[in-house]
Design an enzyme around this catalytic site. Structure first.
Site, PDB file in Angstrom:
ATOM      1  N   CYS A  52       2.716  -7.249   1.479  1.00  0.00           N
ATOM      2  CA  CYS A  52       1.727  -6.603   2.458  1.00  0.00           C
ATOM      3  C   CYS A  52       0.903  -7.743   2.937  1.00  0.00           C
ATOM      4  CB  CYS A  52       0.965  -5.735   1.614  1.00  0.00           C
ATOM      5  SG  CYS A  52      -0.544  -4.759   2.415  1.00  0.00           S
ATOM      6  N   ASN A  53       0.834  -7.657   4.262  1.00  0.00           N
ATOM      7  CA  ASN A  53       0.030  -9.029   4.969  1.00  0.00           C
ATOM      8  C   ASN A  53      -1.533  -8.799   4.599  1.00  0.00           C
ATOM      9  OD1 ASN A  53       2.133 -10.316   7.168  1.00  0.00           O
ATOM     10  ND2 ASN A  53       2.509  -8.019   6.508  1.00  0.00           N
ATOM     11  N   THR A  54      -1.898  -7.433   4.490  1.00  0.00           N
ATOM     12  CA  THR A  54      -3.516  -6.947   4.345  1.00  0.00           C
ATOM     13  C   THR A  54      -3.903  -7.673   3.050  1.00  0.00           C
ATOM     14  OG1 THR A  54      -2.786  -5.176   5.754  1.00  0.00           O
ATOM     15  CG2 THR A  54      -5.057  -5.174   4.701  1.00  0.00           C
TER      16      THR A  54
ATOM     17  N   CYS B 105       2.777  -6.657   9.653  1.00  0.00           N
ATOM     18  CA  CYS B 105       2.545  -5.508   8.739  1.00  0.00           C
ATOM     19  C   CYS B 105       3.563  -5.488   8.089  1.00  0.00           C
ATOM     20  CB  CYS B 105       1.429  -4.430   9.330  1.00  0.00           C
ATOM     21  SG  CYS B 105       1.711  -2.818   8.420  1.00  0.00           S
ATOM     22  N   THR B 106       3.866  -4.924   6.713  1.00  0.00           N
ATOM     23  CA  THR B 106       5.301  -4.698   6.510  1.00  0.00           C
ATOM     24  C   THR B 106       5.911  -3.417   6.825  1.00  0.00           C
ATOM     25  OG1 THR B 106       4.480  -4.341   4.272  1.00  0.00           O
ATOM     26  CG2 THR B 106       5.315  -6.450   4.413  1.00  0.00           C
ATOM     27  N   HIS B 107       5.117  -2.431   7.410  1.00  0.00           N
ATOM     28  CA  HIS B 107       5.312  -1.099   7.867  1.00  0.00           C
ATOM     29  C   HIS B 107       5.940  -1.277   8.997  1.00  0.00           C
ATOM     30  CE1 HIS B 107       2.840   0.209   4.353  1.00  0.00           C
ATOM     31  NE2 HIS B 107       3.151   1.659   4.702  1.00  0.00           N
TER      32      HIS B 107
ATOM     33  N   SER C 156       0.610  -1.303  -0.005  1.00  0.00           N
ATOM     34  CA  SER C 156      -0.051  -0.228   0.067  1.00  0.00           C
ATOM     35  C   SER C 156       0.846   1.258   0.039  1.00  0.00           C
ATOM     36  CB  SER C 156      -0.852  -0.056   1.249  1.00  0.00           C
ATOM     37  OG  SER C 156      -0.054   0.171   2.439  1.00  0.00           O
TER      38      SER C 156
ATOM     39  N   TYR D 270      -4.352   0.367   3.329  1.00  0.00           N
ATOM     40  CA  TYR D 270      -5.296  -0.531   3.098  1.00  0.00           C
ATOM     41  C   TYR D 270      -5.864  -1.191   4.131  1.00  0.00           C
ATOM     42  CZ  TYR D 270      -2.956  -1.508  -1.505  1.00  0.00           C
ATOM     43  OH  TYR D 270      -2.501  -1.334  -2.847  1.00  0.00           O
TER      44      TYR D 270
HETATM   45  N1  DGL Z   1       1.999  -2.848   4.879  1.00  0.00           N
HETATM   46  C1  DGL Z   1       0.578  -3.487   4.898  1.00  0.00           C
HETATM   47  C2  DGL Z   1       0.681  -4.902   5.546  1.00  0.00           C
HETATM   48  O1  DGL Z   1       1.669  -5.474   5.658  1.00  0.00           O
HETATM   49  C3  DGL Z   1      -0.629  -2.621   5.231  1.00  0.00           C
HETATM   50  C4  DGL Z   1      -0.536  -1.368   5.579  1.00  0.00           C
HETATM   51  C5  DGL Z   1      -1.857  -0.583   5.260  1.00  0.00           C
HETATM   52  O2  DGL Z   1      -2.714  -0.455   6.137  1.00  0.00           O
HETATM   53  O3  DGL Z   1      -1.943  -0.074   4.125  1.00  0.00           O
HETATM   54  O4  DGL Z   1      -0.395  -5.139   6.029  1.00  0.00           O
END
Ligand code: DGL
Length: 233
Positions: A72-74, A182-184, A10, A41
């Protein structure tokens, strides 16, 4: 021409994987797509996330990507099955690292930090059913953290207060392992470690995803055996 691997998230979160990709797959060209116009996301319905995943995969195909990594996990939880059904391409996704966390925990209690959409997904519930075993998994959605990372605030008052608020109940309930689902969040690892202290183990999936990409490339006969370093675009 070396066809790239497409990687998307995202926003900047998936960049937290690139170091592991470079080390494990030095000759591969990487094409990174940050969907910043639609970030985050984590509060969006599944259909909206799937729509973005399809639009980005079309972009990757137009750029001749040989594989797409959903960094991205989501988006993985919401959309990877639809992507696999819709395109003749290998996809590698990622999910919160529940399995290694369960193996690491001594207290038998694991906290999972992730987005609301990821924690609500069927695919995540299946993951828990498969890997939690006798370990108690406590989930914690973390609204606001992704936005801090997107604007580059990795250690200020706001992310510190949010991390404190989200981790304190997990630790109070006895969690000794926290999954950065979450990758962030790996960009906030120093801050999270500072807030929770040295007795809590933090786990993310960067290495494991790069290894899985390597296995899939080998299996599909798509891995370059070249010396020249790959590019990152
Ligand atoms: N980086 C994303 C993940 O791994 C999601 C971040 C978002 O909420 O956009 O879930």
């Amino acid at each position: 021409m070396r066809r790239p691997i497409g990687i998307f998230d995202s926003g900047v979160g998936g960049i937290s994987l690139l170091k592991a990709f470079r080390r494990i797959l030095p000759a591969v060209n990487l094409l990174y797509y940050a969907d910043s116009g639609h970030c985050p996301y984590g509060g969006k319905p599944r259909e909206a996330i799937t729509e973005r995943a399809i639009a980005i995969t079309d972009f990757m195909l137009a750029r001749e990507a040989k594989m797409v990594v959903v960094a991205c996990n989501t988006a993985t939880i919401a959309a990877v099955e639809t992507l696999r059904e819709s395109y003749p391409l290998p996809f590698v996704g990622m999910e919160p690292a529940v399995k290694p966390a369960v193996a690491t925990s001594r207290s038998g209690i694991v906290g999972v930090l992730a987005t609301g959409a990821a924690l609500a997904g069927d695919k995540f519930h299946k993951l828990l059913a498969q890997h939690a075993g006798g370990v108690r998994i406590i989930t914690q959605p973390c609204p606001g953290l992704v936005e801090c990372v997107e604007r580059g605030d990795l250690s200020g008052e706001e992310p510190r207060a949010l991390v404190q608020r989200y981790t304190a109940p997990l630790i109070a309930q006895g969690a000794d392992v926290l999954v950065l689902g979450c990758t962030h969040y790996p960009f906030l690892r120093p801050l999270i470690a500072d807030v929770v202290g040295p007795k809590i183990t933090l786990i993310d999936t960067g290495e494991a995803v790069a290894r899985q990409v390597q296995r899939v490339l080998e299996r599909e006969g798509l891995l370059e055996k070249l010396d020249a370093a790959g590019t990152i675009e």
